[in-house]
Each structure stands twice: as structure tokens, then as C-alpha cells.
Design an enzyme around this catalytic site. Structure first.
Site, PDB file in Angstrom:
ATOM      1  CE  LYS A 111      -3.835   6.094  11.605  1.00  0.00           C
ATOM      2  NZ  LYS A 111      -4.262   7.458  11.726  1.00  0.00           N
ATOM      3  CE  LYS A 112      -1.673   3.441   5.409  1.00  0.00           C
ATOM      4  NZ  LYS A 112      -2.675   3.083   4.390  1.00  0.00           N
ATOM      5  NE  ARG A 148      -0.757  13.153  18.452  1.00  0.00           N
ATOM      6  CZ  ARG A 148      -0.614  12.694  17.201  1.00  0.00           C
ATOM      7  NH1 ARG A 148      -1.134  11.533  16.841  1.00  0.00           N
ATOM      8  NH2 ARG A 148       0.042  13.382  16.303  1.00  0.00           N
ATOM      9  CG  ASP A 160      -2.061   0.982   1.159  1.00  0.00           C
ATOM     10  OD1 ASP A 160      -2.264   1.589   0.085  1.00  0.00           O
ATOM     11  OD2 ASP A 160      -2.771   1.145   2.176  1.00  0.00           O
ATOM     12  CE  LYS A 161      -1.106   6.976  -1.934  1.00  0.00           C
ATOM     13  NZ  LYS A 161      -1.617   8.351  -2.115  1.00  0.00           N
ATOM     14  CG  HIS A 162      -0.098   7.090   4.824  1.00  0.00           C
ATOM     15  ND1 HIS A 162      -1.408   7.058   5.229  1.00  0.00           N
ATOM     16  CD2 HIS A 162       0.439   8.226   5.375  1.00  0.00           C
ATOM     17  CE1 HIS A 162      -1.658   8.098   6.005  1.00  0.00           C
ATOM     18  NE2 HIS A 162      -0.554   8.826   6.100  1.00  0.00           N
ATOM     19  CB  SER A 163      -0.497  10.561   0.409  1.00  0.00           C
ATOM     20  OG  SER A 163      -0.594  11.965   0.424  1.00  0.00           O
ATOM     21  CB  THR A 188      -8.811   8.452  -0.788  1.00  0.00           C
ATOM     22  OG1 THR A 188      -7.540   9.053  -1.056  1.00  0.00           O
ATOM     23  CG2 THR A 188      -9.072   7.374  -1.806  1.00  0.00           C
ATOM     24  CB  SER A 241      -0.664   8.600  14.692  1.00  0.00           C
ATOM     25  OG  SER A 241      -1.923   8.741  14.110  1.00  0.00           O
TER      26      SER A 241
HETATM   27  N1  URA Z   1      -2.279  11.547  10.294  1.00  0.00           N
HETATM   28  C1  URA Z   1      -2.444  10.558  11.196  1.00  0.00           C
HETATM   29  O1  URA Z   1      -2.989   9.499  10.888  1.00  0.00           O
HETATM   30  N2  URA Z   1      -1.965  10.758  12.440  1.00  0.00           N
HETATM   31  C2  URA Z   1      -1.341  11.899  12.817  1.00  0.00           C
HETATM   32  O2  URA Z   1      -0.931  11.993  13.949  1.00  0.00           O
HETATM   33  C3  URA Z   1      -1.209  12.925  11.874  1.00  0.00           C
HETATM   34  C4  URA Z   1      -1.670  12.722  10.613  1.00  0.00           C
END
Ligand code: URA
Length: 436
Positions: free
Chosen positions: A187-188, A168, A80-83, A120, A183
Site C-alpha cells: 500500500k505504501k 487471512r 510518509d510515516k506508517h505506524s 487516524t 501487506s
Molecule cells: N496491517 C496491515 O496493513 N496488514 C497486515 O497484514 C497487518 C497489519
């Protein structure tokens, strides 16, 4: 260890033990660690930072707060990719089917837009019938059989992050590189990936405004992800102007379909998308090198396989079967489409990309509170890019609005976003690469 002793240790700059970090995060469940303690810990980290091994331990503890997806039995590498988010950043919509066409499985768990950046999921929801919340069986089937599925958060992925981020957000502790790193990566990691490529943005429309901040985040993400056992590289890409020439929801889906079918491809968007695809293919062994990955991705785009996969994914997740062929009949449209034109001639010297994103929000296409709905039809198209020479009366962009009043709000943001003057020095679309 008591939560207050754990917080005291970080407050006083003492090292934290991975087992203590796991116990503190474990205490999020049932709120055994109180909101005040979470906030105090976040502030202690904000000021004193976390060492790399502490960040890895925090990331793994947050991953383990919920489910970890299991893709065993799927005969393709899971990548996968995360931006970090931008304006006119519809890369995911093209990247997922390109990588799927080259043999990858891309279970793309995406988010919604907030503030000036688009999301997205909001874009995909412009497609009538498309479901971003399929059940697990359908998510797995589409990822396996078609090769990609763009959906929203499923099940209980990293619930500790959800609580931590919420606290936060209201205690001025979001902007901490180790906390952002944990963070994003928790999730990834919970998504069960074998490879991850990060697109860290820098520039006026980016979460990390300066290049130095974006580099520091990219380095932290790559080091911590690899430290946590996930093969990861990162690209630093420019957000000094909108990436696509369109920004909004339906208008970005239209831009993506035109990109996939070859009708129109914005050059910087093409460079970022294909470079990320080449990187992903090389990372999980679907190409011998990045160069070979890039060549494979380019072929999958130009021979129409990626467009076909996008159409199949849309249909499998509830959208129309002829979406790619007849998208104009399916996508929502705003009543009013009006150009903003240049008052005088000149070269575009700078663009405040954030202000362009805020123009979309002013039209109703983005949100300022997580619970707000978005209007899929509105947005900006034909956005003029950096270095473009405009004569008086030339189009800066077209506004898709619901009313004259909304058009005027967006126009104020757009006019404020553009500075005319000497042509800027060109920055490449892909600025740098980071690897472990
Ligand atoms: N995106 C996230 O998922 N977590 C953060 O802390 C900041 C941006």
C-alpha cells in the site's frame, strides 16, 4: 504454473520464482485464484515463511495489482510515516503538518481503528465537515499547496492486499511477518512515496506484543522496502502505556491541537513525534542529518507554522476555517464526564494498554467489526502514566461517556488495566532505530 503447484512448492519449502509469485497474485483479479487457494498459500507461508527476495516479489506484485500514485510535478519530496498502531497514538496529526512546514509533501493515506487500536481517519472525522474521501484533484492540490493531506484509501491502491487480508483475517494467518510486511508495504509503494519512516510499536498495547517480535517486523519491513526501491527506516517505540494522555477520537484531536499550539505536550508523545519528523526530513534530504531534522522540526512546531498548516489542511478538506482557534466549539462532546480515582495510594507499576483501548471500544469510540460506526465524542482523558505516584482519591483518568452504564463498562477495563507496586524501570519512548 498451476496455483496448486505453486502452493505445493511453498508447502514443501521450495523456493518461489518472482514470476510465479506475480502470476499467482495476478490471478486474484477476477478470482481466477480461488479463496481456498489464497487461504492455503497463506497457511503455507505462515508455517514455512518467505525468503527476503520472495517477500519483495510478493510486495511488488501486490503493489502492481492496482494504481500507483504519480506525484510528478510536485516540487517537494514525497514522504510518509506508517505506524503499526497503538492507543493514544495521534502522532500523525502533528507529524504531517510539522514535516510539511519543513518542506516535505505528506500524502497521508490512513486507516480506521479496529479492535483496541485507534484509527487516524476516525479521529479526523470528529471534525465537522472534514472529508477523508476528497477526489484525486483535491487530494493532490492540498498535498501540493499546503504540504499534507490526511485522507482515506483512494482509488484502487493494492486491491490484491484487500482480498488477501480479508482471507487471512478469517483463516488465522494474519500473524506472519512476511505477509504483514508485504501487506503494509504494497500500500505504501502504491502511494508513490520517495521515503517512508515506520513506527513499529512494542508493548502491551501493540500489535506485536514482545520486543523481539517488533524487532523482527521492523527488520523485515526495512529490508523489504529498501529491496523494493523505497528508502525506508524504522523506529521501535514503546506502547507500555498510552502514548498521549487522551485516548478516543475527538479527545485525541483536541490533544493534537493543544500539542501544536503549545498549550500542552505529553513528553513521550513529543519525543516520538519529533524523532519521527527528524528521521523523515533526513531521509528525503530536507535535512543534512537526523539531528538537523530534529532541530528543524522543533522550530516548525514552536514557531506555530505546524499549527497553521494543520488549520489550513482541515479547512481545505471541508472543516471549519477557525478550527484551531475554536476547536472546543466544533468538537463533539459526551454528556457525562466522570473521573475514575485511586482507591488507595501507590505507584503505577504496569499498565495493560490494550485494556485501555478496550475501554474506549466499550464506550463506543472503537469498533470490533470493520463495518461498525464509532462515537467520536467518547473516550478517556488525563490518563495517568507509568511510574506516577497517586494518593487515595487522585485521578487515574476521566471517562467521557454517553451513559452511567457505559461509564461502568469502561471503569471495569480501566481498573483492570492498572497495577500498583514498585516503580517500573523507565524505557525510552524511542527504543531503537533500524536502517538498511
Ligand atoms: N496491517 C496491515 O496493513 N496488514 C497486515 O497484514 C497487518 C497489519
Amino acid at each position: 504454473m498451476l496455483p496448486q503447484e505453486f502452493i505445493r512448492a511453498k508447502r514443501d519449502g521450495k523456493p518461489l520464482d518472482p514470476a510465479e509469485i506475480a502470476a499467482f497474485i495476478g490471478g486474484f483479479e477476477g478470482e481466477r485464484v480461488t479463496e481456498g487457494q489464497v487461504a492455503a498459500f497463506a497457511m503455507a507461508v505462515f508455517f514455512n515463511g518467505l525468503a527476503r527476495d520472495e517477500t519483495v516479489a510478493l510486495t511488488l506484485a501486490m503493489r502492481d495489482s492496482g494504481d500507483v500514485l504519480d506525484w510528478s510535478g510536485i516540487g517537494r519530496p514525497i514522504v510518509d510515516k506508517h505506524s503499526t498502531g497503538g492507543v493514544g497514538d495521534n502522532v500523525s496529526l502533528m507529524l504531517a503538518p510539522i514535516v510539511a512546514a519543513c518542506g516535505g509533501a505528506v500524502p497521508m493515506i490512513s486507516g480506521r481503528g479496529l479492535g483496541h487500536t485507534g484509527g487516524t481517519l476516525d479521529k479526523m472525522e470528529s471534525i465537522p465537515g472534514y472529508s477523508v474521501t476528497p477526489d484525486n484533484a483535491l487530494f493532490r492540490k492540498v498535498t501540493d499547496e499546503i504540504g499534507c493531506a490526511i485522507i482515506g484509501q483512494t482509488g484502487r491502491l493494492a486491491p490484491a492486499d484487500k482480498r488477501f487480508y480479508g482471507i487471512r483475517d478469517v483463516t488465522a494467518t494474519v500473524e506472519s511477518i512476511p505477509l504483514i510486511t508485504a501487506s503494509i508495504l504494497s500500500k505504501k509503494l502504491a502511494a508513490g512515496l520517495q521515503g517512508l519512516v515506520l513506527d513499529v510499536k512494542s508493548g502491551s498495547g501493540a500489535f506485536m506484543g514482545t520486543e523481539a517480535e517488533a524487532r523482527a517486523l521492523a527488520e523485515s519491513l526495512v529490508a523489504v522496502a529498501n529491496g523494493a526501491g523505497l528508502k525506508t527506516t524504522a523506529l521501535l517505540t514503546g506502547m507500555d502505556e498510552a502514548l498521549a494522555s487522551d485516548a478516543g477520537n475527538a479527545v485525541e484531536v483536541r490533544n493534537a491541537v493543544r500539542f501544536l499550539t503549545g498549550e500542552h505536550r505529553d513528553p513521550r508523545l513529543q519525543a516520538v513525534t519529533l524523532t519521527l519528523a527528524g528521521e523523515m526530513l533526513a531521509l528525503v534530504g530536507l535535512a543534512e542529518s537526523r539531528e538537523e531534522g530534529l532541530a528543524k522540526a522543533t522550530t516548525a512546531l514552536s514557531d506555530g507554522r505546524a499549527a497553521e498548516i494543520f488549520g489550513r489542511m482541515v479547512h481545505a478538506l471541508g472543516g471549519p476555517s477557525d478550527f484551531v482557534e475554536k476547536m472546543d466549539a466544533h468538537l463533539p462532546k459526551a454528556e457525562l464526564v466522570r473521573d475514575i480515582v485511586a482507591d488507595e495510594g501507590g505507584v503505577i507499576a504496569a499498565v495493560d494498554t490494550r485494556a485501555l483501548g478496550l475501554a474506549v471500544v466499550a464506550l463506543g469510540g472503537g469498533r470490533t467489526r470493520p463495518q461498525d460506526p464509532v462515537d467520536h465524542a467518547v473516550g478517556l482523558t488525563r490518563i495517568a502514566g507509568l511510574g506516577t505516584e497517586l494518593s487515595k482519591g487522585d485521578v487515574i483518568c476521566s471517562v467521557h461517556a454517553r451513559s452511567d452504564a457505559d461509564f461502568e463498562k469502561a471503569e471495569a477495563f480501566v481498573r483492570g488495566a492498572y497495577r500498583f507496586g514498585a516503580a517500573p524501570t523507565e524505557r525510552p519512548a524511542v527504543i531503537a532505530r533500524f536502517e538498511a
